[in-house]
Design an enzyme around this catalytic site. Structure first.
Site, PDB file in Angstrom:
ATOM      1  N   GLU A  51      -9.450   6.151   7.597  1.00  0.00           N
ATOM      2  CA  GLU A  51      -8.020   6.381   7.443  1.00  0.00           C
ATOM      3  C   GLU A  51      -7.638   7.649   6.666  1.00  0.00           C
ATOM      4  OE1 GLU A  51      -5.961   2.096   7.147  1.00  0.00           O
ATOM      5  OE2 GLU A  51      -7.746   2.326   5.901  1.00  0.00           O
ATOM      6  N   ARG A  87       0.832  -1.208   0.000  1.00  0.00           N
ATOM      7  CA  ARG A  87       0.000   0.000   0.000  1.00  0.00           C
ATOM      8  C   ARG A  87       0.868   1.260   0.000  1.00  0.00           C
ATOM      9  NH1 ARG A  87      -5.419   1.767   1.020  1.00  0.00           N
ATOM     10  NH2 ARG A  87      -6.188  -0.365   1.171  1.00  0.00           N
TER      11      ARG A  87
END
Length: 784
Positions: free
Chosen positions: A725, A322
C-alpha cells in the site's frame, strides 16, 4: 533508474534476490487459471442478480412468478429462500444478501436467477414485477451531514489545545476540499463457483482476499457449520481491497443455488454490474485549519474528515480510523484535533481500497504544506522539513505511538539531490514566465505509512509445510495471491531457511481446510505475517532434521550446518534429499505447521491511543506535470521515487509494486471520477465513462529506486518492510504538482482550490477561480 540486481553467494532464488513472479509466464501466455477458466462441470447453473433501480425505497411488491416460468430457469431465490441468516457483512450484520422490505442503494440485490445459460438468466430477471414506494435518498456527504446520517458515531483524537494554538499563531490558513472515491477496476471481476459435496458440504472457488470470511458467511447464510464449507483461492486478477469483504455476497448466492438444486453454480459479474453493485474507496470532504509561524512551523492543526460510507458499515470504522492515524503523515503536530464523521448515504457501501483510508488522511497535511509555503513565499520542501518528526524529540504521534524508525528526513534529502529538485523547480518557474498557455508544476511529497491491521486480532497467520521423500517441499498458508507476488516471496523464505533451490518449493492454492481461521490478505501484511508463519514451519522441519542428523552421525547439534542443497554434519556431507529420505525411514515427521502473531502492537480503540502499527514504511516522490490552461488537460511527465522496503525480500517484485502503486494513486487523483446523479444512480460504471490510467499515461521519465540503506528495526521477515500500500500515496506528489502549475497563473501568490481527482473540468474551474481572485487582488492593490 532501477536498482541493480542483488547478488548473494547462496541459494538461487532465496530472499533478497530479484526473482520473477511465480505466475508471470503463465499470465503472459494465458495459461494461468482463474475461476472463470476452470472447466465447467456437468449440469452447471449460471446466475444473474436482479438489482434495485431505486436508491432508497420500500418494496411494495416483488412478484417473480413469471421469472420462474421463463425458459431455462431452474431456480429463483429471494430472501424468503435463505435457510440461514440473510447477511454477508464482515462485522455489523447489516449487509443483507437479498433486500427484504427496504432497498438502500441503486444496484442492491433483490433476487437471483439460476438458469441453464447466463443469457436465459438475464432475460428471465427482466420479467419480475416490482413496485416501490420511493423514499428520500441521501446521496452526498453534505446531505448526510445536514441530516446527521451516520453509520457509526463520530470519533475524535485530541492532543494539546489546537484551537488556542491556531488562534495564537502569527498566521492561519483554512482549506476545504473534496477527495473523490475510486473503483477498484480489477481485471477479474467478482466470481464464485460452487460444487456440491457429501453431507451437504459445499466447495467454493471464490475470487476473494479473505477465504475464511467467505467460509463463515456462506456457512451462516446456508445454516451450515463452518467445516461444511471449503473455500479455495489460487489467484485473483487483482483485488486492491475490493475483494476483502464483498466477495462473500456472490459466494453465498452461488452456494445457496447449489444447496437448493444439488447442482454446481457459477456467478460472474460483468463489468457494469460489478461497478454498480460493489463498494469503492471512500470519498471524503475535508476541512483543515492550521496556525503557523514565519518559517512555516505548525503550532496548531485541526482536521475534520467526513466520508461517504454508503448504506452499511462494512469496514468503514477501521478505514476512517486509519485516515485519522495518517492525518499527520511525516509531520509532528504538537496541538492537534482530528475529527472523523462516518456518513450514511443511500449509495453502495464503500469498502477497503489500497491504503485503507490512509491516502485520504495523508492528502490533507500534504496539501496544507504546499498552501503554507505558497502563503509564505517559500519552497514547500523547506516547510515540510521544518515540520518533520524528529529522531529523539517531536517523535510521538497524536495517538501516542513513538516513531522509532524515522528515515523520512534521509529519504527526502537523498531524493531531493538525486532528482535535481531545486534546479528543476527553478527551470519550471522560468518556463512558466514565458509560456502563456502551458504551465508546468513540480512537487516533492513524503510518505509514512503504518503497517499492521488496525483491528489487532487480525495480525496473525498460519502455514502448513510438507517435505516429501524426494526432497521437494509444499507450503500452504493463509495469504492469497492477487498479482502482488506474495506466493513467490513466501517460497523464497522457505528456500532460504531450508537452503534448497526455489524450484523445489511449491505453494499450493489457499484453502480453508488446510490453514484455518486466516486473516484477509490486506493491510500490506501478506508477506509479513504469512512469511513469518512459513518461516516458523520451515524452522521446525529444519530443527527436526538437524537433531536427526546429529543423532544419526553421533555429532553435536552445533556441528550440523545447512548448506546449499546439502547438510554438513561434522566431516560428513549429505544431500538434502538423502537426509529427508533417511529421516522418513527413521520415522521423523516431515510435516509442520507454523504460526505467527505480530508482536508489540496494542491499541485502545476507545481512547485512540497505543501502538496500532508494528512499524512504518517510508518513501518520497518528485512529480513533474504540465497542464493546458485552455482545456484543463494535464499530464504527469516525470517521476522520481525513492522508497523504503527495508531489506527487500524480492527487489524485482517490490519495484513492480512501487510502480503500480504510484500509477494507481495517480489515477485516483487525476482521472478516475465516480459520478452519482441526484437520485443516487452511478453513471460511471464502464471503461467508456470511467478512466483508469492507460499505458500512454505512464510518465515518459519514471525513475524508481529502493532505499539502499533501509533495514527494518523490527524483527520482521528477514528485516523486510511491506510494500503493497505505501507506494500508492507517493502519487500525492502528482496532485500537488498540478496545484503548483495552477498557482503559477497567480505568480505563485495564491494556492488553488482544487478538488480530487484533478480532471480537466476541475482544473479549469480552479484556474478560473484563481484567475478571478488574482485579478480582484490586483484591482484592490491598485485602488490602494
Amino acid at each position: 533508474m532501477r536498482n541493480p540486481p542483488l547478488s548473494r553467494n547462496i541459494i538461487r532464488g532465496a530472499v533478497h534476490a530479484p526473482r520473477h513472479h511465480d505466475s508471470a509466464a503463465k499470465q503472459v501466455t494465458g495459461e494461468a487459471l482463474y475461476i472463470d477458466d476452470i472447466p465447467e462441470p456437468k449440469d452447471l447453473l449460471h446466475l444473474y442478480i436482479a438489482q434495485s433501480e431505486k436508491a432508497h425505497a420500500r418494496i411494495l411488491k416483488l412478484d417473480v412468478s413469471a421469472v420462474r416460468q421463463a425458459p431455462g430457469v431452474v431456480a429463483v431465490m429471494t430472501a424468503e429462500d435463505v435457510p440461514g441468516v440473510n447477511d454477508a457483512s464482515p462485522i455489523a450484520g447489516d449487509d443483507p444478501v437479498f433486500a427484504e422490505d427496504i432497498v438502500e442503494y441503486a444496484g442492491q440485490s433483490l433476487f437471483a436467477v439460476a438458469a441453464e445459460t447466463i443469457d436465459q438468466a438475464r432475460a428471465a430477471a427482466k420479467l419480475a414485477v416490482i413496485d416501490y414506494e420511493e423514499l428520500p435518498a441521501i446521496v452526498t456527504v453534505e446531505q448526510a451531514m445536514a441530516e446527521k446520517s451516520f453509520v457509526l458515531p463520530t470519533r475524535e483524537i485530541r492532543r494539546g489545545d489546537a484551537t488556542a494554538a491556531i488562534k495564537a499563531a502569527k498566521h492561519r490558513l483554512t482549506q476545504r476540499f473534496d477527495i473523490g472515491g475510486q473503483d477498484h477496476f480489477y481485471l477479474e471481476g467478482h466470481v464464485a463457483l460452487t460444487l456440491p459435496g457429501e453431507d451437504e458440504d459445499i466447495f467454493v472457488y471464490s475470487s476473494t482476499q479473505h477465504p475464511t470470511e467467505v467460509q463463515h458467511n456462506v456457512a451462516k447464510f446456508l445454516d451450515l457449520p463452518d467445516h461444511a464449507v471449503t473455500v479455495e483461492v489460487r489467484r485473483m486478477g487483482g483485488g486492491f481491497g475490493g475483494k476483502e469483504t464483498q466477495g462473500a455476497w456472490f459466494a453465498a448466492i452461488a452456494g445457496l443455488t447449489t444447496k437448493l438444486t444439488g447442482r454446481p453454480a457459477k456467478l460472474r459479474l460483468d463489468r457494469d454490474d460489478d461497478m454498480i453493485m460493489t463498494g469503492k474507496r471512500h470519498d471524503f470532504v475535508v476541512t483543515v485549519e492550521m496556525g503557523f509561524d514565519d518559517k512555516g512551523r505548525v503550532s496548531g492543526a485541526e482536521f475534520i474528515f467526513a466520508s461517504r460510507c454508503g448504506r452499511s458499515v462494512d469496514l468503514s470504522g477501521s478505514i476512517n480510523d486509519r485516515a485519522m492515524f495518517h492525518a499527520d503523515n511525516c509531520y509532528y503536530f504538537e496541538n492537534v484535533t482530528i475529527i472523523s464523521h462516518r456518513c450514511k448515504t443511500h449509495t453502495v457501501s464503500n469498502t477497503a481500497f489500497r491504503g485503507f483510508g490512509g491516502p485520504q488522511g495523508m492528502l490533507a497535511p500534504e496539501r496544507m504544506m504546499d498552501a503554507i509555503a505558497c502563503y509564505l513565499g517559500k519552497d514547500p520542501i523547506d516547510v515540510r522539513k521544518i515540520n518533520l518528526y524528529g529522531k529523539k524529540t517531536r517523535n510521538v504521534t497524536p495517538y501516542q505511538m513513538t516513531v522509532e524508525d524515522n528515515v523520512a528526513p534521509e529519504i527526502i534529502a537523498e531524493l531531493e539531490k538525486s532528482s535535481d529538485y531545486a534546479a528543476r523547480r527553478r527551470a519550471i518557474r522560468t518556463f512558466n514566465e514565458t509560456s502563456p498557455y502551458l504551465k508546468k508544476g513540480i512537487a516533492l511529497t513524503p510518505v509514512k505509512f503504518g503497517i499492521s491491521f488496525t483491528a489487532t486480532h487480525l495480525n496473525q497467520a498460519g502455514a502448513l509445510l510438507h517435505v516429501y521423500t524426494d526432497g521437494s517441499v509444499m507450503i500452504n498458508h493463509g495469504g492469497t495471491e492477487m498479482g502482488q507476488g506474495l506466493y513467490i516471496k513466501v517460497a523464497q523464505v522457505v528456500a532460504e531457511v531450508l537452503q534448497i533451490d526455489i524450484e523445489r518449493v511449491k505453494i499450493t492454492a489457499t484453502r480453508t481446510d488446510k490453514v484455518p481461521n486466516t486473516s484477509a490478505t490486506a493491510a500490506s501484511s501478506g508477506a509479513d505475517i504469512n512469511g513469518k508463519a512459513a518461516e516458523a514451519a520451515a524452522l521446525e522441519i529444519k530443527e527436526r532434521l538437524s537433531r536427526f542428523a546429529a543423532e544419526y552421525y553421533g555429532a553435536k547439534l552445533s556441528d550440523v550446518t545447512f548448506l546449499p542443497n546439502r547438510i554438513r554434519v561434522g566431516n560428513q556431507v549429505i544431500s538434502f534429499r538423502d537426509l529427508v529420505q533417511m529421516a522418513y525411514m527413521s520415522r521423523i515427521s516431515l510435516s509442520a505447521t507454523g504460526y505467527y502473531r505480530t508482536p508489540k502492537i496494542h491499541y485502545d480503540a476507545e481512547t485512540f491511543s497505543g501502538r496500532p502499527f508494528y512499524y512504518f514504511a517510508y518513501g518520497a516522490a518528485v512529480s513533474e506535470v504540465v497542464i493546458d490552461t485552455l482545456t484543463g488537460e494535464n499530464k504527469v511527465v516525470a517521476v522520481d521515487i525513492l522508497h523504503d522496503t527495508g531489506k527487500s525480500l524480492n527487489p524485482a517484485v517490490d519495484l513492480g509494486q512501487i510502480e503500480g502503486g504510484y500509477i494507481q494513486g495517480m489515477g485516483w487523483l487525476t482521472t478516475e471520477e465516480l459520478y452519482y446523479d441526484d437520485k443516487g444512480i452511478l453513471k460511471t460504471h464502464a471503461p467508456s465513462t470511467y478512466k483508469i490510467p492507460a499505458c500512454s499515461d505512464r510518465p515518459a521519465k519514471f525513475n524508481m529506486k529502493i532505499f539502499e540503506r533501509g533495514e527494518n528495526v523490527e524483527e520482521t521477515i528477514f528485516r523486510s518492510k511491506a510494500v503493497g500500500e505505501p507506494p500508492l500515496m507517493l502519487a500525492i506528489s502528482a496532485f500537488n504538482a498540478i496545484a503548483d502549475a495552477i498557482s503559477s497563473i497567480a505568480d505563485y501568490r495564491l494556492y488553488p482550490e482544487l478538488d480530487a481527482p484533478a480532471t480537466p473540468e476541475k482544473v479549469l474551474m480552479a484556474i478560473q477561480k484563481i484567475s478571478e481572485t488574482a485579478r480582484s487582488n490586483k484591482l484592490t492593490e491598485a485602488a490602494q
